[in-house]
Scaffold this active site. Structure first.
Site, short mmCIF file in Angstrom:
data_model
loop_
_atom_site.label_atom_id
_atom_site.label_comp_id
_atom_site.label_asym_id
_atom_site.label_seq_id
_atom_site.Cartn_x
_atom_site.Cartn_y
_atom_site.Cartn_z
N HIS A 102 0.88 -1.17 0.00
CA HIS A 102 0.00 0.00 0.00
C HIS A 102 0.92 1.22 0.00
CE1 HIS A 102 -2.36 -3.00 2.34
NE2 HIS A 102 -3.42 -2.45 1.83
N ASP A 105 2.35 1.87 3.36
CA ASP A 105 3.33 0.92 3.91
C ASP A 105 4.73 1.40 3.54
OD1 ASP A 105 1.08 -0.62 4.31
OD2 ASP A 105 1.43 -1.84 2.53
C1 XLS Z 1 -7.59 -6.90 4.29
C2 XLS Z 1 -7.10 -7.05 2.92
C3 XLS Z 1 -5.94 -6.15 2.54
C4 XLS Z 1 -5.79 -6.10 1.04
C5 XLS Z 1 -4.98 -4.95 0.53
O1 XLS Z 1 -8.34 -7.72 4.80
O2 XLS Z 1 -6.78 -8.38 2.71
O3 XLS Z 1 -4.77 -6.56 3.16
O4 XLS Z 1 -5.23 -7.27 0.56
O5 XLS Z 1 -5.55 -3.74 0.85
#
Ligand code: XLS
Ligand code: NI
Ligand code: NI
Length: 437
Positions: A102, A105
C-alpha cells in the site's frame, strides 16, 4: 554485511523433504517443473509489505510486540528507508520474485497531499533501484484508503464528496508509483466501502459512486501506460459490518453493471472467502470459470472463529483444492500468490518471518504436486468430467446450443421416462484425493 536486519540467516534453499534444516524448503524448488511449468512460474510468490514490515503484532488488547530494528530514528521517513532495506534483504534471502504494498506501507503520509506525494516518490525511487539491483518485482500496488480517520465513513463511497477527492488523490499517486515500478497489477480492496447501519446509508448511491470512481481510476491508469489488470479483492465484512465487494459472485455482478468487466479481475483471498461462508476453492472457481481470476492473497482463517485471522496457509487440503482450480485455469499469470498473512503476536524472533513464509510456500508447492497427480488420475478424470457426458452429443448438446424449447424438453422427458439413478461418487473422489496426499 554489517547492516543486516536478519543476521545469521542465509539464502533459503531447497533441500527436500528429508532435511532437518528448518530454514530450507522441503517442497518448493523454484526450478522444478510440474505440469509443464516451473514452480517459480506457477506461483509467482509475493511478500505483503504491510504484514511483514509494518504490522507490529498489536491487537485491540495490547500494543505491539514485534521489535522493528529498522525503526532507528524518530523520523518516520528515515525509518521508511531503513524498512525498505530490511524488506529487500528479506525478499532476496527468501527468494520470492515479487512483493506488494500500500502507498502508506512504503511511505508515511505527510501534512498535505503535495508532501505525501513527495515522500512516496522518494521511497519509490529507492525501491526502483532495489528492484533493478535484485530483480525482485512488484506484483501489485494499492492505496490504503481505510486507516486514516477521514475514511471512517468510507473512501470512494463516503457520503462527503471532499473525502472522495482525497481518496482519488491517493489512488492517483499509488497508480503513478505502481507504473513507475513496473507493477503488473493494481488492487482495490474496499476496506471501508460498505456500511455499518442502513439507517444512515443510501446504498445504491454509494455503489454508483464506487463504480464512477473505479472507471476514472481505470481511465487514469490506462492514460499513464498501465497495461496490467485492475483487481478487486472481495471481502464480506470487517472493518465494516457489510462490505459491498462481498464475494466473487457479487463483485462480478457489480463489474458487469458498472461497465468495468473488461479491465478488472478479482484478487481472491482465502480468509475472505471463508468469512463469506465459502471455501477458498469456491471463490476461486467462481472467478476462474468466468475468466476473471486475477490473483491470490494466500492466507488462512480459523474454523473456530469468524475473523480475518490472516494465518499463514498451512492446510494441505485447502492448498490441494486451490491448486486443482489453478491448474484447470491454466495458471494465475499475470497475478501471483501474495502472502497476505501475518505472524502471530507472540512470534517475536526475526526468523519467525522466514518460518512462516517457508511453510506457506512449501504447502502450496506440495499442493501443486498433489493436485497435478490427482488431475492425471484416470478415475478422477472419468468421474469429474464423465458426469456431464449426456451433454456431449444428441439432445443434450442441442440443449447447450439453445436449440430446444421448453415444450421439446417436456416431450423428451415424457418419451424417456424416469431417469436412471446416477451416483455423484463423492466418497470415492475424496479417497482418490487422500491417496495422493
Ligand atoms: C484486508 C485485505 C488487505 C488487502 C490490501 O483484509 O486483505 O490486506 O489485501 O488492501
Ligand atoms: Ni488481502
Ligand atoms: Ni484480508
Amino acid at each position: 554485511m554489517s547492516n543486516e536486519y536478519f543476521p545469521g540467516i542465509d539464502t533459503i534453499k531447497y533441500e527436500g523433504p528429508d532435511t532437518d534444516n528448518h530454514l530450507a524448503f522441503c517442497y518448493y524448488d523454484e526450478n522444478k517443473e510440474v505440469a509443464g511449468k516451473t514452480m517459480k512460474d506457477h506461483f509467482r510468490f509475493a511478500i505483503a509489505y504491510w504484514h511483514s514490515f509494518c504490522g507490529d503484532g498489536s491487537d485491540p488488547f495490547g500494543i505491539g510486540t514485534h521489535n522493528f530494528p529498522w525503526d532507528k530514528t524518530s523520523d518516520p521517513v528515515e525509518n521508511a528507508k531503513y524498512r525498505l532495506d530490511a524488506a529487500f534483504e528479506f525478499f532476496t534471502k527468501l527468494g520470492t520474485p515479487y512483493y506488494c504494498f500500500h502507498d502508506r506501507d512504503l511511505a508515511p503520509e505527510g501534512d498535505s497531499i503535495e508532501e505525501s506525494e513527495k515522500i512516496l516518490q522518494s521511497l519509490v525511487s529507492k525501491a526502483k533501484e532495489y528492484q533493478e539491483d535484485t530483480g525482485v518485482k512488484l506484483l501489485w500496488g494499492t492505496a490504503n484508503l481505510f486507516t486514516h480517520p477521514r475514511y471512517m465513513n468510507g473512501a470512494a463511497t463516503n457520503p462527503d464528496f471532499e473525502v472522495v477527492c482525497h481518496a482519488a488523490a491517493q489512488v492517483k499517486a499509488a497508480l503513478d508509483a505502481t507504473v513507475e515500478l513496473g507493477g503488473e497489477n493494481y488492487v482495490f480492496w474496499g476496506g471501508r466501502e460498505g456500511y455499518m447501519k442502513l439507517l444512515n446509508t443510501l446504498m445504491k448511491k454509494e455503489q454508483d459512486h464506487l463504480g464512477e470512481f473505479l472507471r476514472k481510476a481505470r481511465d487514469y491508469g490506462r492514460s499513464i501506460g498501465f497495461e496490467g489488470n485492475f483487481l478487486i479483492e472481495p471481502k464480506p465484512m470487517e472493518p465494516t459490518k457489510h462490505q459491498y465487494d462481498f464475494d466473487s459472485a457479487t463483485v462480478i455482478g457489480f463489474l458487469q453493471e458498472q461497465d468495468l468487466i473488461d479491465d478488472f479481475k478479482l484478487n481472491i483471498e482465502a480468509n475472505h472467502a471463508t468469512l463469506a461462508s465459502h471455501s477458498f476453492a469456491h471463490d476461486l472457481t467462481v472467478a476462474a470459470e468466468r475468466g476473471l481470476l486475477g490473483s491470490i492473497d494466500a492466507n488462512r482463517g480459523d474454523n473456530q472463529n469468524g475473523w480475518d485471522t490472516d494465518y499463514f496457509p498451512t492446510n494441505l487440503y485447502d492448498a490441494v483444492e486451490a491448486m486443482i482450480v489453478l491448474l484447470e485455469n491454466g495458471g494465475i499469470e499475470p497475478g501471483g500468490f501474495n502472502f497476505d498473512a501475518k505472524i502471530r503476536r507472540n512470534s517475536t524472533d526475526p526468523e519467525d518471518l522466514f518460518h512462516a513464509h517457508i511453510g506457506g510456500m512449501d504447502t502450496f508447492a506440495r499442493g501443486l504436486i498433489i493436485a497435478d497427480k490427482i488431475m492425471n488420475d484416470a478415475d478422477f478424470k472419468k468421474i469429474r468430467y464423465g458426469r456431464y457426458a449426456s451433454f456431449d452429443e444428441g439432445n443434450g448438446k442441442k440443449f447447450e446450443n439453445g436449440e430446444l424449447s421448453l415444450e421439446e424438453l417436456r416431450n423428451l422427458a415424457a418419451k424417456s421416462g424416469e431417469p436412471k439413478t446416477i451416483s455423484g461418487k463423492q466418497e470415492l473422489l475424496e479417497n482418490i484425493v487422500n491417496r495422493y496426499i
